[in-house]
Design a protein around this motif. Sequence first.
Motif, PDB file in Angstrom:
ATOM      1  N   LEU A 260       9.097  49.640 -12.056  1.00 52.37           N
ATOM      2  CA  LEU A 260       8.585  48.503 -11.282  1.00 52.37           C
ATOM      3  C   LEU A 260       8.244  48.919  -9.852  1.00 52.37           C
ATOM      4  O   LEU A 260       7.175  48.580  -9.331  1.00 52.37           O
ATOM      5  N   LEU A 261       9.138  49.671  -9.224  1.00 48.56           N
ATOM      6  CA  LEU A 261       8.910  50.033  -7.817  1.00 48.56           C
ATOM      7  C   LEU A 261       7.782  51.060  -7.687  1.00 48.56           C
ATOM      8  O   LEU A 261       6.984  50.986  -6.745  1.00 48.56           O
ATOM      9  N   TYR A 262       7.689  52.006  -8.630  1.00 51.55           N
ATOM     10  CA  TYR A 262       6.599  52.986  -8.560  1.00 51.55           C
ATOM     11  C   TYR A 262       5.250  52.322  -8.778  1.00 51.55           C
ATOM     12  O   TYR A 262       4.265  52.679  -8.141  1.00 51.55           O
ATOM     13  N   ARG A 263       5.200  51.333  -9.695  1.00 55.91           N
ATOM     14  CA  ARG A 263       3.928  50.610  -9.900  1.00 55.91           C
ATOM     15  C   ARG A 263       3.546  49.854  -8.640  1.00 55.91           C
ATOM     16  O   ARG A 263       2.401  49.866  -8.220  1.00 55.91           O
TER      17      ARG A 263
ATOM     18  N   ASP B 228      -2.545  70.753  -9.866  1.00 52.33           N
ATOM     19  CA  ASP B 228      -3.231  70.981  -8.588  1.00 52.33           C
ATOM     20  C   ASP B 228      -2.170  71.027  -7.484  1.00 52.33           C
ATOM     21  O   ASP B 228      -1.809  70.009  -6.899  1.00 52.33           O
ATOM     22  N   ARG B 229      -1.679  72.250  -7.226  1.00 51.15           N
ATOM     23  CA  ARG B 229      -0.534  72.427  -6.298  1.00 51.15           C
ATOM     24  C   ARG B 229      -0.800  71.930  -4.882  1.00 51.15           C
ATOM     25  O   ARG B 229       0.120  71.785  -4.088  1.00 51.15           O
ATOM     26  N   SER B 230      -2.084  71.688  -4.565  1.00 49.54           N
ATOM     27  CA  SER B 230      -2.372  71.237  -3.201  1.00 49.54           C
ATOM     28  C   SER B 230      -2.066  69.740  -3.047  1.00 49.54           C
ATOM     29  O   SER B 230      -2.081  69.218  -1.939  1.00 49.54           O
ATOM     30  N   ARG B 231      -1.782  69.057  -4.165  1.00 53.06           N
ATOM     31  CA  ARG B 231      -1.516  67.616  -4.070  1.00 53.06           C
ATOM     32  C   ARG B 231      -0.032  67.305  -4.144  1.00 53.06           C
ATOM     33  O   ARG B 231       0.664  67.708  -5.076  1.00 53.06           O
ATOM     34  N   ILE B 232       0.430  66.556  -3.143  1.00 51.96           N
ATOM     35  CA  ILE B 232       1.846  66.178  -3.096  1.00 51.96           C
ATOM     36  C   ILE B 232       1.994  64.723  -3.501  1.00 51.96           C
ATOM     37  O   ILE B 232       1.271  63.859  -2.990  1.00 51.96           O
ATOM     38  N   ILE B 233       2.892  64.469  -4.446  1.00 58.20           N
ATOM     39  CA  ILE B 233       3.106  63.089  -4.887  1.00 58.20           C
ATOM     40  C   ILE B 233       4.601  62.761  -4.876  1.00 58.20           C
ATOM     41  O   ILE B 233       5.450  63.651  -4.883  1.00 58.20           O
ATOM     42  N   LEU B 234       4.864  61.458  -4.879  1.00 55.70           N
ATOM     43  CA  LEU B 234       6.243  60.975  -4.938  1.00 55.70           C
ATOM     44  C   LEU B 234       6.804  61.266  -6.332  1.00 55.70           C
ATOM     45  O   LEU B 234       6.133  60.998  -7.335  1.00 55.70           O
ATOM     46  N   ALA B 235       8.018  61.804  -6.404  1.00 57.50           N
ATOM     47  CA  ALA B 235       8.603  62.115  -7.722  1.00 57.50           C
ATOM     48  C   ALA B 235      10.026  61.551  -7.798  1.00 57.50           C
ATOM     49  O   ALA B 235      10.412  60.742  -6.961  1.00 57.50           O
ATOM     50  N   ASP B 236      10.785  61.956  -8.817  1.00 60.96           N
ATOM     51  CA  ASP B 236      12.174  61.516  -8.973  1.00 60.96           C
ATOM     52  C   ASP B 236      12.267  60.013  -9.203  1.00 60.96           C
ATOM     53  O   ASP B 236      11.488  59.465  -9.962  1.00 60.96           O
ATOM     54  N   GLU B 237      13.207  59.327  -8.546  1.00 58.69           N
ATOM     55  CA  GLU B 237      13.466  57.915  -8.837  1.00 58.69           C
ATOM     56  C   GLU B 237      13.669  57.113  -7.553  1.00 58.69           C
ATOM     57  O   GLU B 237      13.969  57.691  -6.498  1.00 58.69           O
ATOM     58  N   ILE B 238      13.489  55.801  -7.659  1.00 55.07           N
ATOM     59  CA  ILE B 238      13.925  54.909  -6.574  1.00 55.07           C
ATOM     60  C   ILE B 238      14.760  53.829  -7.234  1.00 55.07           C
ATOM     61  O   ILE B 238      14.244  52.995  -7.993  1.00 55.07           O
ATOM     62  N   THR B 239      16.071  53.868  -6.990  1.00 51.84           N
ATOM     63  CA  THR B 239      17.014  52.982  -7.682  1.00 51.84           C
ATOM     64  C   THR B 239      18.203  52.717  -6.743  1.00 51.84           C
ATOM     65  O   THR B 239      18.295  53.353  -5.686  1.00 51.84           O
ATOM     66  N   PRO B 240      19.134  51.854  -7.148  1.00 53.37           N
ATOM     67  CA  PRO B 240      20.328  51.675  -6.308  1.00 53.37           C
ATOM     68  C   PRO B 240      21.184  52.942  -6.212  1.00 53.37           C
ATOM     69  O   PRO B 240      22.088  53.020  -5.387  1.00 53.37           O
ATOM     70  N   ASP B 241      20.898  53.960  -7.046  1.00 53.88           N
ATOM     71  CA  ASP B 241      21.580  55.256  -6.912  1.00 53.88           C
ATOM     72  C   ASP B 241      21.081  56.002  -5.677  1.00 53.88           C
ATOM     73  O   ASP B 241      21.769  56.883  -5.162  1.00 53.88           O
TER      74      ASP B 241
ATOM     75  N   MET C 137      27.679  47.686 -12.006  1.00 57.76           N
ATOM     76  CA  MET C 137      26.510  47.322 -12.805  1.00 57.76           C
ATOM     77  C   MET C 137      26.040  45.887 -12.552  1.00 57.76           C
ATOM     78  O   MET C 137      24.856  45.607 -12.637  1.00 57.76           O
ATOM     79  N   GLU C 138      26.979  45.006 -12.208  1.00 62.07           N
ATOM     80  CA  GLU C 138      26.583  43.631 -11.864  1.00 62.07           C
ATOM     81  C   GLU C 138      25.633  43.657 -10.670  1.00 62.07           C
ATOM     82  O   GLU C 138      24.648  42.920 -10.618  1.00 62.07           O
ATOM     83  N   SER C 139      25.912  44.532  -9.712  1.00 64.48           N
ATOM     84  CA  SER C 139      25.075  44.619  -8.516  1.00 64.48           C
ATOM     85  C   SER C 139      23.715  45.242  -8.837  1.00 64.48           C
ATOM     86  O   SER C 139      22.684  44.790  -8.344  1.00 64.48           O
ATOM     87  N   TYR C 140      23.717  46.293  -9.668  1.00 66.14           N
ATOM     88  CA  TYR C 140      22.444  46.924 -10.052  1.00 66.14           C
ATOM     89  C   TYR C 140      21.584  45.890 -10.807  1.00 66.14           C
ATOM     90  O   TYR C 140      20.370  45.815 -10.613  1.00 66.14           O
ATOM     91  N   SER C 141      22.218  45.089 -11.699  1.00 64.80           N
ATOM     92  CA  SER C 141      21.475  44.068 -12.451  1.00 64.80           C
ATOM     93  C   SER C 141      20.925  43.009 -11.520  1.00 64.80           C
ATOM     94  O   SER C 141      19.822  42.497 -11.732  1.00 64.80           O
ATOM     95  N   ASP C 142      21.700  42.657 -10.512  1.00 59.82           N
ATOM     96  CA  ASP C 142      21.245  41.678  -9.522  1.00 59.82           C
ATOM     97  C   ASP C 142      19.953  42.185  -8.859  1.00 59.82           C
ATOM     98  O   ASP C 142      18.963  41.462  -8.752  1.00 59.82           O
ATOM     99  N   VAL C 143      19.956  43.471  -8.456  1.00 56.17           N
ATOM    100  CA  VAL C 143      18.752  44.047  -7.820  1.00 56.17           C
ATOM    101  C   VAL C 143      17.585  44.001  -8.805  1.00 56.17           C
ATOM    102  O   VAL C 143      16.481  43.547  -8.467  1.00 56.17           O
ATOM    103  N   LEU C 144      17.827  44.435 -10.048  1.00 51.63           N
ATOM    104  CA  LEU C 144      16.746  44.445 -11.038  1.00 51.63           C
ATOM    105  C   LEU C 144      16.204  43.032 -11.262  1.00 51.63           C
ATOM    106  O   LEU C 144      14.990  42.829 -11.330  1.00 51.63           O
ATOM    107  N   GLY C 145      17.103  42.047 -11.364  1.00 52.48           N
ATOM    108  CA  GLY C 145      16.678  40.654 -11.572  1.00 52.48           C
ATOM    109  C   GLY C 145      15.765  40.190 -10.455  1.00 52.48           C
ATOM    110  O   GLY C 145      14.691  39.631 -10.697  1.00 52.48           O
ATOM    111  N   ARG C 146      16.152  40.477  -9.211  1.00 53.37           N
ATOM    112  CA  ARG C 146      15.344  40.012  -8.075  1.00 53.37           C
ATOM    113  C   ARG C 146      13.997  40.729  -8.025  1.00 53.37           C
ATOM    114  O   ARG C 146      12.964  40.111  -7.767  1.00 53.37           O
ATOM    115  N   VAL C 147      14.019  42.047  -8.278  1.00 54.09           N
ATOM    116  CA  VAL C 147      12.775  42.835  -8.212  1.00 54.09           C
ATOM    117  C   VAL C 147      11.822  42.398  -9.321  1.00 54.09           C
ATOM    118  O   VAL C 147      10.636  42.147  -9.077  1.00 54.09           O
TER     119      VAL C 147
END
Length: 238
Positions: free
Chosen positions: A53-56, A183-196, A222-232
């Motif tokens: 969701l956040l990457y999109r 194309d090594r000249s292009r830098i993009i966002l990788a990995d994850e964006i999460t409550p971790d 996990m209740e807190s992570y679910s809360d974030v996911l619900g709101r997002v």
Amino acid sequence: MELLYEGKAKKLYRTNCPDEVLMEFKDDATAFNGKKKTQFQNKGAINKQLTCLLYRMLEERGIPSHFVRDVDEIRIIVRRVEIIPVEVVVRNWVAGSLAGRIGRPEGTPLSAPMVEFYYKKDELNDPLITTEHLRELNLATDGEVSVIRDMAMRINGFLGEFFEKVGIRLVDFKVEFGRLHSDRSRIILADEITPDTCRLWDIRTGRKLDKDRFRRDLGEVMESYSDVLGRVSHALSV
Ligand code: UDP
């Protein structure tokens, strides 16, 4: 499927396409350089959904990322990159390691967002490094550092504004970048964006909704992570 890499919270597998890999989110949770370890049922699934969701959302705002498509509950297809071994942290409020480093209490606002670089090296305990260190270690060119810094600040602006709309303060977060395999000249966002990888505090109550609940034994992780996911997901579906 051939396992290419296994990290603390994710696994990467080869696919038929040389420029794409399959990323799997694990339920494992680690902190303090792997010294504290456990598993949380459903963490992989929640973090996978949040990353999608956040990457999109960021892609729509012009931030290129490795996200390609959703596969199932815990897996996504991502573009193959060569990860730059640097954790890029952006901070808006004092928290975590910064409190001890600059001697200001957690929860103090910063006068402007700051970007920090940490060298991803378990043996060294991921130390804070300067751009001169980055250059000396040949981790990134000056041009790449400038692209990374600029992208990290833009991500902070978009994420901060988005989380604020759902009643969450973006205190700080960590992102990683990679050079595109094709194309090594292009830098993009990788990995994850999460409550971790972010510090997220409820604006009204101040409640922590992120990995600090695990690091500091606050419970209801996990209740807190679910809360974030619900709101997002609610904010992005309306
Ligand atoms: N962070 C991360 N991975 C790491 C270290 C930090 O995702 O290996 C995130 C952390 O969740 C927080 C931000 O980066 O959102 C800043 O973390 P800090 O430097 O304060 O370190 P910590 O107190 O987490 O050790």
